[in-house]
Write an enzyme that holds these catalytic residues in place. Structure first.
Site, mmCIF file in Angstrom:
data_model
loop_
_atom_site.group_PDB
_atom_site.id
_atom_site.type_symbol
_atom_site.label_atom_id
_atom_site.label_comp_id
_atom_site.label_asym_id
_atom_site.label_seq_id
_atom_site.Cartn_x
_atom_site.Cartn_y
_atom_site.Cartn_z
ATOM 1 N N VAL A 56 48.742 -7.126 -18.891
ATOM 2 C CA VAL A 56 49.990 -7.105 -17.975
ATOM 3 C C VAL A 56 49.372 -6.545 -16.723
ATOM 4 O O VAL A 56 48.916 -5.347 -16.640
ATOM 5 C CB VAL A 56 51.070 -6.192 -18.398
ATOM 6 C CG1 VAL A 56 52.178 -6.247 -17.613
ATOM 7 C CG2 VAL A 56 51.520 -6.509 -19.896
ATOM 8 N N PRO A 57 48.782 -7.774 -15.755
ATOM 9 C CA PRO A 57 48.083 -7.290 -14.755
ATOM 10 C C PRO A 57 48.711 -6.565 -13.497
ATOM 11 O O PRO A 57 48.968 -7.179 -12.277
ATOM 12 C CB PRO A 57 47.455 -8.547 -14.393
ATOM 13 C CG PRO A 57 48.586 -9.552 -14.713
ATOM 14 C CD PRO A 57 49.297 -8.941 -15.897
ATOM 15 N N CYS A 58 48.878 -5.295 -13.678
ATOM 16 C CA CYS A 58 49.749 -4.562 -12.493
ATOM 17 C C CYS A 58 48.653 -4.375 -11.500
ATOM 18 O O CYS A 58 49.160 -4.138 -10.343
ATOM 19 C CB CYS A 58 50.212 -3.247 -13.033
ATOM 20 S SG CYS A 58 48.740 -2.194 -14.111
ATOM 21 N N HIS A 59 47.513 -4.606 -11.770
ATOM 22 C CA HIS A 59 46.355 -4.305 -10.474
ATOM 23 C C HIS A 59 46.725 -5.335 -9.527
ATOM 24 O O HIS A 59 46.154 -5.296 -8.554
ATOM 25 C CB HIS A 59 44.824 -4.373 -11.154
ATOM 26 C CG HIS A 59 44.647 -5.739 -11.559
ATOM 27 N ND1 HIS A 59 45.038 -5.942 -13.096
ATOM 28 C CD2 HIS A 59 43.903 -6.760 -11.174
ATOM 29 C CE1 HIS A 59 44.687 -7.276 -13.355
ATOM 30 N NE2 HIS A 59 43.932 -7.643 -12.086
#
Length: 172
Positions: free
Chosen positions: A141-144
């Site tokens: 879950v690519p919150c970056h």
């Protein structure tokens, strides 16, 4: 006895990556419960919602498809993480926001304001930032991929140097 002790243990593996050690925790079906750039699986276990938090952890050399996706992503296959199933529990907005995050394409970060808008709550920039902060399944879950409106990085649980590495890796 707390409710979490009734949950089955999770398997975990820690891999070496160019950005540092990366650990993933999976349930019995190989679904990612938590992941991030740490060698401490207990740190990740604590991030999992109590209703699904594993009662313990078992070290593994490999998590099969999950380990392959981690290795392939860091080697340059930015879509390798997309097919991995993730399970996180929270309220309706956070759950929805995490699903939306999975659709933000690599190499095309969005601002927290944009993230709030595409999550259906344009006035909820702080709630969108909270979804990033409460994400237990980093990378998958690519919150970056969410940055500040001024282009600065904002925050990241695993440190801004790793966030910068990820964004550079995805824009190459």
């Amino acid at each position: 006895m707390s409710p979490e002790t009734t949950h089955a243990p999770a398997d975990y593996a820690t891999l070496s990556t160019p950005a540092g050690p990366f650990t993933a925790l999976v349930d019995a079906d190989g679904v990612v419960l938590a992941s991030g750039w740490t060698a401490d699986p207990e740190e990740l276990r604590a991030l999992i919602h109590p209703s699904i938090r594993p009662g313990g952890l078992r070290a593994r050399d490999s998590l099969g498809a999950v380990s392959r996706a981690i290795t392939d992503y860091h080697a340059g296959d930015l879509t390798a993480i997309d097919a991995i199933t993730v399970h996180q529990v929270s309220g309706p907005f956070l759950t929805h926001a995490w699903e939306i995050l999975r659709k933000v394409p690599a190499g095309d970060p969005v601002t927290y304001t944009d993230f709030a808008t595409i999550s259906g709550r344009p006035a909820a920039t702080r709630a969108a930032a909270n979804a990033c902060a409460r994400n237990a399944a980093a990378l998958f879950v690519p919150c970056h991929r969410v940055i500040r409106t001024d282009g600065s990085l904002g925050g990241f649980r695993y440190g801004l140097p790793i966030k910068r590495w990820l964004l550079d890796h995805e824009s190459a």
